[in-house]
Design an enzyme around this catalytic site. Structure first.
Site, mmCIF file in Angstrom:
data_model
loop_
_atom_site.group_PDB
_atom_site.id
_atom_site.type_symbol
_atom_site.label_atom_id
_atom_site.label_comp_id
_atom_site.label_asym_id
_atom_site.label_seq_id
_atom_site.Cartn_x
_atom_site.Cartn_y
_atom_site.Cartn_z
ATOM 1 C CB SER A 122 -0.890 0.011 1.240
ATOM 2 O OG SER A 122 -0.095 0.291 2.381
ATOM 3 C CE LYS A 123 -0.056 8.613 -0.639
ATOM 4 N NZ LYS A 123 0.355 9.084 0.679
ATOM 5 N NE ARG A 124 -2.175 3.550 5.809
ATOM 6 C CZ ARG A 124 -2.962 2.553 6.213
ATOM 7 N NH1 ARG A 124 -2.655 1.829 7.256
ATOM 8 N NH2 ARG A 124 -4.092 2.295 5.561
ATOM 9 N N GLY A 133 5.035 2.484 1.406
ATOM 10 C CA GLY A 133 6.007 3.336 0.728
ATOM 11 C C GLY A 133 6.369 4.541 1.578
ATOM 12 C CG ASP A 134 3.460 7.559 2.344
ATOM 13 O OD1 ASP A 134 4.051 7.782 1.264
ATOM 14 O OD2 ASP A 134 2.247 7.792 2.524
#
Ligand code: GLU
Length: 506
Positions: free
Chosen positions: A263-265, A267-268
């Site tokens: 998920s994007k999270r 990556g962050d």
């Protein structure tokens, strides 16, 4: 495996936001498959869900593929004779096929309001709109014909539902998963069309288009596997069994650590992009980092993604697109999810940066220099890149690593000063200045001969001299060989930096 007939595959994103890296991999596998078998790759925009439509998402998708170098043979922005390729422009086509299913008795009209449906779901825990319940709902099968007609004539909103026969074995042929069998009783009578916006749902539009666009293989993410039995039934309901595409559901991209979908999270949290390009959500204002802006090369991303869920059958890793095409084979895709190895992606990027010419990398770096108001000839930048590219994984690391070639140090790293700037360093550097001043040929060799000769003659420690020299020129203890640096800087600039260091550090 060889395929007969025309290979036609499609990438069919919904413009609901930025394109996830998993979508890029799906498009890549479709691309490789089409190239390998001399087929065609289509780009179709599935924009019938007006509630989820996001402004700019389609442009983002198109730009992403342009950057990556994945070209489509047909579709939006390209054209072709099976268009239009925006589903929102195909309303009338879908209406015709909805009528066809209704006429065949394979679909029916349902009037239940959202409130009535949620009422049912509240009352019955596992409520499913299907053969066992449809008789107690308000639809064209349960209501007298006149009543249903009157409701429609009176402007009552409705949906068209697929009439799924219970207890039928559905076989999905999947090139990665083999034959998947599902009993139709687990499926509900899916909504195919809504009168409120006169638009089909994903399932109907997707099947009608795959058929009309003569798609031979549906290669898509595993998240669509649960829809496949329904899609097989739709093909059968239309009588299109003979042209049913072969399915291939690709393994999920998983979190680098732990379990679940990438998920994007992730990556962050771990510091890597999950999207090809930067994106700013127009509604939420949220920012999404992109591979392009982070300094990755498209070749590296494609090579990396090709190996996230597929392997060439040996341990070869560095594969250009031209090498990948003949090797690509869906039967070598894994069934289980692929842990997203973002560190490996950095490794690939490092490798591809080394493969690029110094000139190409310099061209990418010129705008960064411009942005820092640095105006230098390309030739000089090419020389710097030649010395420095081995040290970077990302193009974005160039500035931090190379800036001392273009701007003199404004301060001197404290730790290095403490360790490297000795009591006699100011005197030695002043002496060095006169040695350098006397050199006519300020080349690497010219400096080397003069400076090393001087050090030897004076009986100085080479380390002491060179460390202080480096601190004066770079501002810290890093960088390539000293004379490589100073030959780029030139005599004047080298002397200026030495003079300044002596003045400040003495
Ligand atoms: N529109 C779907 C998506 O957004 C397409 C799925 C498919 O390829 O059938 O991924």
């Amino acid at each position: 495996m060889m395929f007969e007939g025309n290979i036609r595959v499609r990438f069919a994103p919904s413009p609901t936001g930025p394109l996830h890296i998993g979508g890029v991999r799906t498009a890549l596998y479709n691309y490789l498959f089409a190239r390998k078998y001399g087929g065609k790759l289509l780009l179709r925009i599935e924009d019938t869900d007006t509630h989820r439509f996001v402004q700019g998402a389609e442009e983002y998708i198109v730009e992403s593929f342009k950057w990556l170098g994945i070209n489509f043979d047909e579709g939006v922005n390209v054209g072709g004779d099976k268009g239009p390729y925006h589903q929102s422009e195909r309303k009338e086509i879908y209406k015709k096929y909805v009528r066809l299913l209704l006429g065949k008795g394979k679909a029916y009209i349902a009037f239940d309001t959202p409130e009535e449906l949620s009422e049912k779901r509240k009352k019955f825990a596992n409520f499913q709109y299907d053969a066992s319940t449809r008789e107690c709902m308000r639809n064209s099968l349960s209501l007298p014909k006149e009543e249903a007609e009157a409701l429609i004539a009176g402007g009552q909103q409705y949906v068209v539902r697929f009439k799924i026969e219970p207890n039928v074995e559905i076989h999905v042929h999947d090139m990665i998963r083999g034959e998947v069998t599902v009993n139709s009783s687990v499926l509900d009578d899916k909504v195919l069309y809504k009168s409120s916006d006169q638009l089909p749902t994903y399932h109907l539009a997707n099947i009608v288009d795959d058929h009309l666009m003569e798609i031979s293989h549906v290669i898509r993410g595993e998240e669509w596997l649960p829809s496949a039995p329904l899609h097989v039934l739709l093909y059968q309901a239309f009588g299109w069994e003979d042209s049913m595409p072969v399915f291939a559901h690709l393994p999920l991209l998983l979190k680098p650590e732990g379990s679940g979908k990438l998920s994007k999270r992730d990556g962050d949290r771990l510091g890597f992009p999950v999207f090809p390009l930067e994106w700013h959500d127009p509604k939420t204002g949220e920012s999404y980092s992109g591979y392009r802006e982070a300094g990755y090369l498209p070749e590296a991303i494609l090579n990396f993604l090709a190996l996230q869920g597929w392997n060439p059958g040996n341990d070869q890793e560095l594969l250009s697109m031209d090498e990948l095409v003949p090797l690509f084979d869906l039967s070598h895709c894994s069934k289980s999810g692929a842990k997203y190895d973002y560190k490996k992606c950095l490794w690939f990027n490092h490798q591809y940066i080394q493969q690029k010419s110094d000139e190409d990398i310099a061209e990418c770096f010129m705008p960064v220099l411009m942005a820092h108001a640095i105006n230098v000839p390309l030739k000089k930048v090419v020389t710097v890149i030649g010395m420095m590219k081995g040290r970077i994984n990302l193009l974005n690391e160039l500035w931090e690593n190379c800036k001392f070639f273009f701007v003199p140090p404004t301060d001197y790293d404290k730790k290095t000063v403490k360790k490297r700037w000795k009591e006699d360093s100011s005197v030695r550097m002043t002496e060095l200045m006169s040695v350098l001043l006397g050199i006519d040929n300020f080349s690497i060799e010219g400096q080397d001969a003069a400076v090393m000769g001087w050090i030897e003659k004076m009986g100085y420690q080479t380390g002491d001299i060179m460390n202080a020299f480096r601190l004066a020129i770079v501002g810290e203890g890093k960088g390539p060989h000293m004379f490589d640096i100073t030959s780029v800087l030139g005599k004047e600039e080298t002397l200026r930096r030495l003079e300044r260091a002596v003045e400040i550090l003495k």
